[in-house]
Design a protein around this motif. Sequence first.
Motif, PDB file in Angstrom:
ATOM      1  N   SER A  49       2.726 135.560 126.716  1.00 49.30           N
ATOM      2  CA  SER A  49       4.191 135.500 126.792  1.00 49.30           C
ATOM      3  C   SER A  49       4.650 135.043 128.176  1.00 49.30           C
ATOM      4  CB  SER A  49       4.789 136.869 126.460  1.00 49.30           C
ATOM      5  OG  SER A  49       4.449 137.262 125.154  1.00 49.30           O
ATOM      6  N   LEU A  52       4.047 131.343 128.466  1.00 51.23           N
ATOM      7  CA  LEU A  52       5.078 130.591 127.756  1.00 51.23           C
ATOM      8  C   LEU A  52       6.379 130.592 128.547  1.00 51.23           C
ATOM      9  CD1 LEU A  52       6.311 129.127 125.343  1.00 51.23           C
ATOM     10  CD2 LEU A  52       6.642 131.351 124.234  1.00 51.23           C
ATOM     11  N   SER A  69      13.762 130.109 116.092  1.00 50.46           N
ATOM     12  CA  SER A  69      12.395 130.093 115.563  1.00 50.46           C
ATOM     13  C   SER A  69      12.455 130.002 114.049  1.00 50.46           C
ATOM     14  CB  SER A  69      11.626 131.344 116.005  1.00 50.46           C
ATOM     15  OG  SER A  69      12.274 132.521 115.566  1.00 50.46           O
ATOM     16  N   ASN A  76       1.826 134.333 117.198  1.00 55.85           N
ATOM     17  CA  ASN A  76       2.525 133.250 117.902  1.00 55.85           C
ATOM     18  C   ASN A  76       4.021 133.539 117.981  1.00 55.85           C
ATOM     19  OD1 ASN A  76       0.208 131.835 118.324  1.00 55.85           O
ATOM     20  ND2 ASN A  76       0.611 130.220 116.836  1.00 55.85           N
ATOM     21  N   HIS A  77       4.567 134.061 116.881  1.00 55.96           N
ATOM     22  CA  HIS A  77       5.999 134.386 116.866  1.00 55.96           C
ATOM     23  C   HIS A  77       6.287 135.522 117.841  1.00 55.96           C
ATOM     24  CE1 HIS A  77       9.820 134.758 114.124  1.00 55.96           C
ATOM     25  NE2 HIS A  77      10.087 134.302 115.325  1.00 55.96           N
ATOM     26  N   VAL A  80       6.456 134.166 121.236  1.00 53.30           N
ATOM     27  CA  VAL A  80       7.749 133.505 121.444  1.00 53.30           C
ATOM     28  C   VAL A  80       8.832 134.544 121.720  1.00 53.30           C
ATOM     29  CG1 VAL A  80       9.568 132.174 120.290  1.00 53.30           C
ATOM     30  CG2 VAL A  80       7.169 131.444 120.115  1.00 53.30           C
ATOM     31  N   VAL A  84      10.532 134.055 125.335  1.00 52.66           N
ATOM     32  CA  VAL A  84      11.919 133.587 125.372  1.00 52.66           C
ATOM     33  C   VAL A  84      12.856 134.675 125.879  1.00 52.66           C
ATOM     34  CG1 VAL A  84      13.863 132.858 123.934  1.00 52.66           C
ATOM     35  CG2 VAL A  84      11.628 131.794 123.626  1.00 52.66           C
ATOM     36  N   PHE A 116      11.201 126.574 117.484  1.00 50.44           N
ATOM     37  CA  PHE A 116       9.766 126.728 117.249  1.00 50.44           C
ATOM     38  C   PHE A 116       9.520 126.708 115.740  1.00 50.44           C
ATOM     39  CE2 PHE A 116      10.720 128.769 121.269  1.00 50.44           C
ATOM     40  CZ  PHE A 116       9.671 128.400 122.101  1.00 50.44           C
ATOM     41  N   LEU A 141       4.060 125.562 116.625  1.00 49.52           N
ATOM     42  CA  LEU A 141       3.211 126.716 116.924  1.00 49.52           C
ATOM     43  C   LEU A 141       1.822 126.460 116.340  1.00 49.52           C
ATOM     44  CD1 LEU A 141       5.772 129.594 116.175  1.00 49.52           C
ATOM     45  CD2 LEU A 141       5.133 128.629 118.390  1.00 49.52           C
ATOM     46  N   LEU A 158       2.848 123.897 121.048  1.00 47.84           N
ATOM     47  CA  LEU A 158       2.902 125.030 121.967  1.00 47.84           C
ATOM     48  C   LEU A 158       1.792 124.941 123.001  1.00 47.84           C
ATOM     49  CD1 LEU A 158       4.203 127.857 122.575  1.00 47.84           C
ATOM     50  CD2 LEU A 158       2.424 128.825 121.104  1.00 47.84           C
TER      51      LEU A 158
END
Length: 543
Positions: A49, A52, A69, A76-77, A80, A84, A116, A141, A158
């Motif tokens: 995280s 990112l 998203s 992966n979510h 994010v 974010v 995403f 992703l 990503l």
Amino acid sequence: MQGLMMDVPMLLSRLIDYAADHHGETEVISRQINGRVERSNWRALRSRSKQLAKSLLAAGFNSDTHFSSLTWNTINHLEVFYGVLGIGSPLHTLNPRLTVNDLCYMIELMADTVCFYDADTQALAEEIDRNTDSIRQWIYLDEGEALPATSLRKYCSLSALKDGVDDQFEWPVFDERDAATVCFTSGTTGRPKGVAYSHRSLTLCAMNMTMVDMYGSARNGELVCAMPIAPIFHANGWMMPFSAPMNGHKLVLPGRDFSSAGVVELMAQEGVTIAGAVPTVWSDIMAKADSSETSLPSLSTALVAGTAIPEKLFDLLEGRGIGVRTTWGMTEVPGATRASLPPTAGETNKADIRKIALSRQGRVGFQADLRIVDEEGNCLTHDGIASGILQVRGPIVAARYVGESEDQAVQWLDTGDIATIYPDSTIQIVDRAKDVIKSGGEWISSPQLEAAAASHPAVNLAAAVAAPHPRWQERPFLLCTLNANQEVSADALRQHMAQTLAKWWLPEDIKFIEEMPLTATGKINKMRLRQLYVQASILEEKG
């Protein structure tokens, strides 16, 4: 005199920091879009995280960027989410089950510019891209595969975005009242409405969802293995992506595979102890567990919300030693009630406990004040007798929707539910205001009609809606789907329902249908039923 405590904002980055620093080796499991099960932990997830977050800032994005998203419950979510939100940007979780028209409406209302997406939602992303110019950067992703060919106008993967960027990053500090996630209602009564949660409200809500008696049980946090079967785009996966790191829980994400087979497999494989889903999903899970002879010995708590649980499902879960915990909430106020039984329930017999669990939707929780009012707004007594419009307020309650002005903010949110509140603080949802069947000036409860019909062994799902009547203004119209290889006539079903319902409640019209339309969150779509059967029959009669 003011207090002298440190003014440290409630930011969601503190949750992932806490989990990584103090429960770093606790696992985070995810079935990815490609079907592979990925095993990670809270320490590694924070690293991803932060990488990112640093990559997004290096690419020119900042806290003013509106991200969205279009993906499922994967690791992966989750990366994010924290990447974010950690830089102070709002994340709008799009529901891939909605129409392109609704998705474009929401994207433009939110002014989203970055989205995403994944392999499963790529075709949908391309369709959105053809219908709106709002999204100026799509981020794929990926899960180790090459970037697939696409018609998207501007996109990257990503892994390419993060390439060469390390995780040495300090989370910025900002106002805890800044928007964090944005979830939209499913739009069953019109256009979807956006609920913008703040970092403060989500932190408080996660705390509320993990109070010692929220689920009627208490365990050492690291002994809990939680699975949000509800998609993350639906009220933040019932808050589990936030409550799990806050308490050091193991978290299991089903990815795109919400099939009963996929969910049962993960539950058994990972030792899930608590999972949350609507009754229709729980029914499918239990049917699959029975047919595959899977015991699910670790599963101790089935969290149920969205609608009342049918007796057959309750008995099936309890018969397996799985405690049923019913609660009430909505996108605008997740987890407004706690699922524990009132103190007096421990002094009653099992039949009384069963009755409470089947008929009530939890007890009033700390972070949400609940009251009932009449049509003039007068407060009604919490005596277990009076029923009225359920209203709620508190620090975890939406004051207004995305796109509405400040003067549209409300002091009490009108939930649209008709409820009774008992002296022991339990609540019973009598009906949805829009689903109330008012026959001859008297209310008929559609949940009770549906429960009576669903108690017949041949009936799978039942839905009651109001149909116009020349004398009584409205009468109940019952629609049912049947279990495989089962049959029942309308007369026989009506006789079965007469065992528990007043005669004047019984529906004259019963229709058996092949498939029950569901909303994007798994609830029966009554608006669609009215369109398909009630409104259509009215138009047919008018010729």
